[in-house]
Design a protein around this motif. Structure first.
Motif, PDB file in Angstrom:
ATOM      1  N   LYS A  84       0.844  -1.195   0.000  1.00  0.00           N
ATOM      2  CA  LYS A  84       0.000   0.000   0.000  1.00  0.00           C
ATOM      3  C   LYS A  84       0.885   1.252   0.000  1.00  0.00           C
ATOM      4  O   LYS A  84       0.648   2.207  -0.734  1.00  0.00           O
ATOM      5  CB  LYS A  84      -0.919  -0.011   1.231  1.00  0.00           C
ATOM      6  CG  LYS A  84      -2.230   0.716   1.007  1.00  0.00           C
ATOM      7  CD  LYS A  84      -3.089   0.706   2.253  1.00  0.00           C
ATOM      8  CE  LYS A  84      -3.684   2.087   2.468  1.00  0.00           C
ATOM      9  NZ  LYS A  84      -3.715   2.460   3.884  1.00  0.00           N
ATOM     10  N   ALA A  85       1.911   1.203   0.844  1.00  0.00           N
ATOM     11  CA  ALA A  85       2.844   2.344   0.905  1.00  0.00           C
ATOM     12  C   ALA A  85       3.557   2.525  -0.428  1.00  0.00           C
ATOM     13  O   ALA A  85       3.736   3.652  -0.892  1.00  0.00           O
ATOM     14  CB  ALA A  85       3.855   2.126   2.030  1.00  0.00           C
ATOM     15  N   VAL A  86       3.928   1.406  -1.062  1.00  0.00           N
ATOM     16  CA  VAL A  86       4.612   1.485  -2.364  1.00  0.00           C
ATOM     17  C   VAL A  86       3.690   2.120  -3.397  1.00  0.00           C
ATOM     18  O   VAL A  86       4.087   3.032  -4.128  1.00  0.00           O
ATOM     19  CB  VAL A  86       5.064   0.083  -2.827  1.00  0.00           C
ATOM     20  CG1 VAL A  86       5.568   0.135  -4.269  1.00  0.00           C
ATOM     21  CG2 VAL A  86       6.162  -0.457  -1.910  1.00  0.00           C
ATOM     22  N   ALA A  87       2.419   1.647  -3.427  1.00  0.00           N
ATOM     23  CA  ALA A  87       1.467   2.162  -4.414  1.00  0.00           C
ATOM     24  C   ALA A  87       1.259   3.667  -4.223  1.00  0.00           C
ATOM     25  O   ALA A  87       1.272   4.437  -5.189  1.00  0.00           O
ATOM     26  CB  ALA A  87       0.133   1.418  -4.296  1.00  0.00           C
ATOM     27  N   THR A  88       1.095   4.090  -2.964  1.00  0.00           N
ATOM     28  CA  THR A  88       0.897   5.515  -2.687  1.00  0.00           C
ATOM     29  C   THR A  88       2.121   6.312  -3.123  1.00  0.00           C
ATOM     30  O   THR A  88       2.016   7.374  -3.739  1.00  0.00           O
ATOM     31  CB  THR A  88       0.678   5.750  -1.169  1.00  0.00           C
ATOM     32  OG1 THR A  88      -0.099   4.672  -0.658  1.00  0.00           O
ATOM     33  CG2 THR A  88      -0.006   7.054  -0.911  1.00  0.00           C
ATOM     34  N   ASP A  89       3.284   5.767  -2.773  1.00  0.00           N
ATOM     35  CA  ASP A  89       4.542   6.415  -3.108  1.00  0.00           C
ATOM     36  C   ASP A  89       4.670   6.615  -4.624  1.00  0.00           C
ATOM     37  O   ASP A  89       5.016   7.689  -5.103  1.00  0.00           O
ATOM     38  CB  ASP A  89       5.694   5.528  -2.609  1.00  0.00           C
ATOM     39  CG  ASP A  89       6.810   6.327  -1.966  1.00  0.00           C
ATOM     40  OD1 ASP A  89       6.659   7.545  -1.828  1.00  0.00           O
ATOM     41  OD2 ASP A  89       7.838   5.725  -1.593  1.00  0.00           O
ATOM     42  N   VAL A  90       4.353   5.548  -5.373  1.00  0.00           N
ATOM     43  CA  VAL A  90       4.494   5.583  -6.836  1.00  0.00           C
ATOM     44  C   VAL A  90       3.537   6.615  -7.430  1.00  0.00           C
ATOM     45  O   VAL A  90       3.911   7.388  -8.314  1.00  0.00           O
ATOM     46  CB  VAL A  90       4.229   4.190  -7.447  1.00  0.00           C
ATOM     47  CG1 VAL A  90       4.096   4.284  -8.968  1.00  0.00           C
ATOM     48  CG2 VAL A  90       5.344   3.219  -7.064  1.00  0.00           C
ATOM     49  N   LEU A  91       2.311   6.637  -6.913  1.00  0.00           N
ATOM     50  CA  LEU A  91       1.308   7.513  -7.516  1.00  0.00           C
ATOM     51  C   LEU A  91       1.473   8.966  -7.088  1.00  0.00           C
ATOM     52  O   LEU A  91       1.160   9.882  -7.838  1.00  0.00           O
ATOM     53  CB  LEU A  91      -0.099   7.019  -7.159  1.00  0.00           C
ATOM     54  CG  LEU A  91      -0.452   5.648  -7.758  1.00  0.00           C
ATOM     55  CD1 LEU A  91      -1.807   5.166  -7.265  1.00  0.00           C
ATOM     56  CD2 LEU A  91      -0.426   5.711  -9.286  1.00  0.00           C
ATOM     57  N   LYS A  92       1.961   9.185  -5.874  1.00  0.00           N
ATOM     58  CA  LYS A  92       2.006  10.556  -5.357  1.00  0.00           C
ATOM     59  C   LYS A  92       3.300  11.303  -5.657  1.00  0.00           C
ATOM     60  O   LYS A  92       3.318  12.520  -5.704  1.00  0.00           O
ATOM     61  CB  LYS A  92       1.793  10.535  -3.834  1.00  0.00           C
ATOM     62  CG  LYS A  92       0.333  10.690  -3.433  1.00  0.00           C
ATOM     63  CD  LYS A  92       0.195  10.666  -1.943  1.00  0.00           C
ATOM     64  CE  LYS A  92       0.276  12.048  -1.309  1.00  0.00           C
ATOM     65  NZ  LYS A  92       0.010  11.976   0.146  1.00  0.00           N
ATOM     66  N   HIS A  93       4.385  10.535  -5.812  1.00  0.00           N
ATOM     67  CA  HIS A  93       5.681  11.219  -5.914  1.00  0.00           C
ATOM     68  C   HIS A  93       6.346  10.919  -7.247  1.00  0.00           C
ATOM     69  O   HIS A  93       6.590   9.763  -7.574  1.00  0.00           O
ATOM     70  CB  HIS A  93       6.579  10.796  -4.764  1.00  0.00           C
ATOM     71  CG  HIS A  93       5.937  10.999  -3.428  1.00  0.00           C
ATOM     72  ND1 HIS A  93       5.787  12.247  -2.884  1.00  0.00           N
ATOM     73  CD2 HIS A  93       5.361  10.141  -2.568  1.00  0.00           C
ATOM     74  CE1 HIS A  93       5.166  12.134  -1.728  1.00  0.00           C
ATOM     75  NE2 HIS A  93       4.891  10.870  -1.514  1.00  0.00           N
TER      76      HIS A  93
END
Lengths: 308, 199
Positions: free
Chosen positions: B99-108
């Motif tokens: 989940k953290a990876v997905a957020t990281d990829v999409l947000k940054h």
């Protein structure tokens, strides 16, 4: 073939040099330091008493080696290992700290006078870097409030500006470093007067190593590490909010003035929700105000998403 | 001498991996070994990408044919180090928190660019064999593998964003990638203009 088409020998030779330089620097860049810089210890500080209110017994302290070989101190170089390798390039004696601006008693202090005038206590603080790593560090110092009060701040003293040293022999200040020097930081007066805000002169009971901001630095544990200016030469109390290096840089894009540790507000390039404690493999959750919830009242009514 | 080229290049490409292993075992990676390993693996992948992209221009400009013979090997090793880089990020750095990876990829965009670079390398690595070249037909295979130009651009920006301030070395590397792509562009224009025969 005409002579004009022939590469002049000077250029041809330089091309070789260039290729060699390219290959050499590529090799150097790809070879990370095999051994870490040798850790040097400074003289012991006299009369340091541990403050039991800030013992932070539940946390494991980071080693002296970690704290002195993994640093951000752009004046001494922009890689983490640069400040310890170039530590000798910072000259810490003679050293004066001038206090000026909205104070009844402005003063130029010699560092030795400061060391004699304030009782030094040990406080173990968490340090959270904006780059999402953290350490637990036993600092030796005294409250910034005690220092500021000596100068009788006037009622117009709403902010405190800090300026770090720039010395021509520091490798980072020559040429392009990405940020302008001197390094500037600032606090609101109530933040500066908070009992947690510390002026630090030592580490693990020893005189502060140069790479950690000798001879005197700021430590504000509920804010990201970059707020805690190193090697301070000037403290100015003023009415307006002072410009700060990372706030000013890139039109304020890098970070805000407050820079309170906040797991809910991301850095432009990464999440701040978790952090890696140096010495641990997996990340842990980042705590609001780096776990120093006693400062929350300073920001009552302030939208911390907007003022990050 | 000619026969030794490929094995020698293979051995050279293994050196960084062995070096990182020795460092990891001797705490030579410093106080933050995960960050250091991430940086070192990413940097190695980037250098191999630049070397891969340099093979054709070296033929065009210097007339050397030998780099072409190790181009596939360099490309494969680039993908290998890019995989280790990506896996270090997902498995160790993010602790398999998808989940953290997905957020990281999409947000940054820094992380997005890194992940996009790896994803684009994936089909190139899979189809880098002679068999796939045959199955796709050379023209289509070649068109697919032009994706590597985009990979070069994305990787450069990913590298640039790694640091708080743009660094001289990252800008220099961007310049290297630009030159390597520019040589191709010039050669293509000249080919189209019929000035030079396609090799």
């Amino acid at each position: 073939m005409r002579w004009s088409e022939v590469t002049p020998r000077s250029l041809y030779v330089r091309r070789r040099e260039f290729l060699k330089l390219g290959a050499g620097s590529a090799l150097a860049l790809s070879l990370p330091a095999f051994a870490r810089a040798k850790v040097e210890h400074g003289p012991k500080l006299a009369g340091v008493t541990a403050n039991p209110n800030y013992a932070l017994a539940e946390e494991k302290k980071n080693s002296f080696e970690d704290i002195t070989t993994y640093n951000n101190f752009y004046e001494l170089g922009s890689d983490k290992s640069d400040p310890s390798e170039n530590a000798g390039k910072l000259q810490t004696r003679p050293w004066t700290v001038s206090v000026e601006g909205e104070v009844g008693k402005p003063r130029k202090w010699d560092i030795e006078e400061i060391l004699k005038s304030f009782p030094i206590e040990e406080r173990v603080y968490r340090l959270r870097c904006v780059e999402a790593w953290s350490m637990v560090i036993p600092w030796d110092g005294f409250p910034l409030a005690d220092f500021l009060k000596k100068h009788d701040p006037t009622s117009r003293a709403k902010y405190v500006a800090f300026e770090s040293a720039v010395q021509p022999q520091m490798p980072g200040v020559k040429g392009y470093a990405g940020i302008p020097f001197p390094y500037l930081e600032g606090l609101r007066i109530d933040e500066a007067m908070h009992p947690l805000s510390l002026l630090v002169v030592g580490l693990y009971g020893e005189a502060l190593p140069n790479q950690d901001g000798a001879p005197i630095r700021l430590v504000v544990p509920w804010k990201y590490g970059f707020k805690s200016a190193k090697s301070i030469v000037k403290i100015r109390l003023q009415e307006s909010q002072p410009p700060t290096t990372w706030n000013q840089y890139g039109g304020g894009a890098e970070y805000g003035f407050y820079a309170n540790v906040n797991p809910d507000v991301d850095h432009p390039r990464w999440s701040q929700a978790r952090e890696r404690r140096i010495g641990e493999l997996l990340r842990r959750k980042t705590l609001m105000f780096n776990g120093y919830s006693e400062v929350a009242s300073l920001y009552a009514g302030l939208d911390l998403r907007k003022f990050y | 001498m000619k026969k030794a080229l490929v094995p020698a290049a293979f051995a050279a490409c293994c050196v960084p991996l062995l070096w990182f292993a020795v460092q990891a075992a001797t705490s030579g990676l410093g106080a933050n070994p995960v960050e250091e390993l991430l940086n070192d693996l990413g940097y190695t992948a980037f250098v191999l990408l630049a070397l891969t992209l340099a093979c054709t221009p070296l033929q065009t400009v210097a007339g050397w044919n030998w780099p072409i013979r190790i181009r596939k090997l360099l490309g494969d090793f680039c993908f290998f180090y890019a995989c280790l880089h990506m896996l270090t990020y997902v498995v160790i750095d993010q602790g398999l928190d998808f989940k953290a990876v997905a957020t990281d990829v999409l947000k940054h965009k820094f992380i997005f660019l890194g992940m996009a670079t790896w994803l684009l390398l994936l089909p190139l690595a899979v189809t880098s064999t002679r068999g796939w070249q045959r199955r796709l037909g050379f023209r289509r295979w070649k068109r697919l593998h032009r994706l590597v130009y985009l990979v070069g651009g994305l990787a450069s920006f990913h590298f640039l964003l790694r640091f708080k301030t743009p660094r001289v070395e990252t800008i220099a590397w961007m310049g290297v990638i630009c030159v390597l792509l520019l040589v191709r562009a010039v050669a293509a224009v000249r080919r189209r203009a019929g000035m030079v025969q396609s090799p």
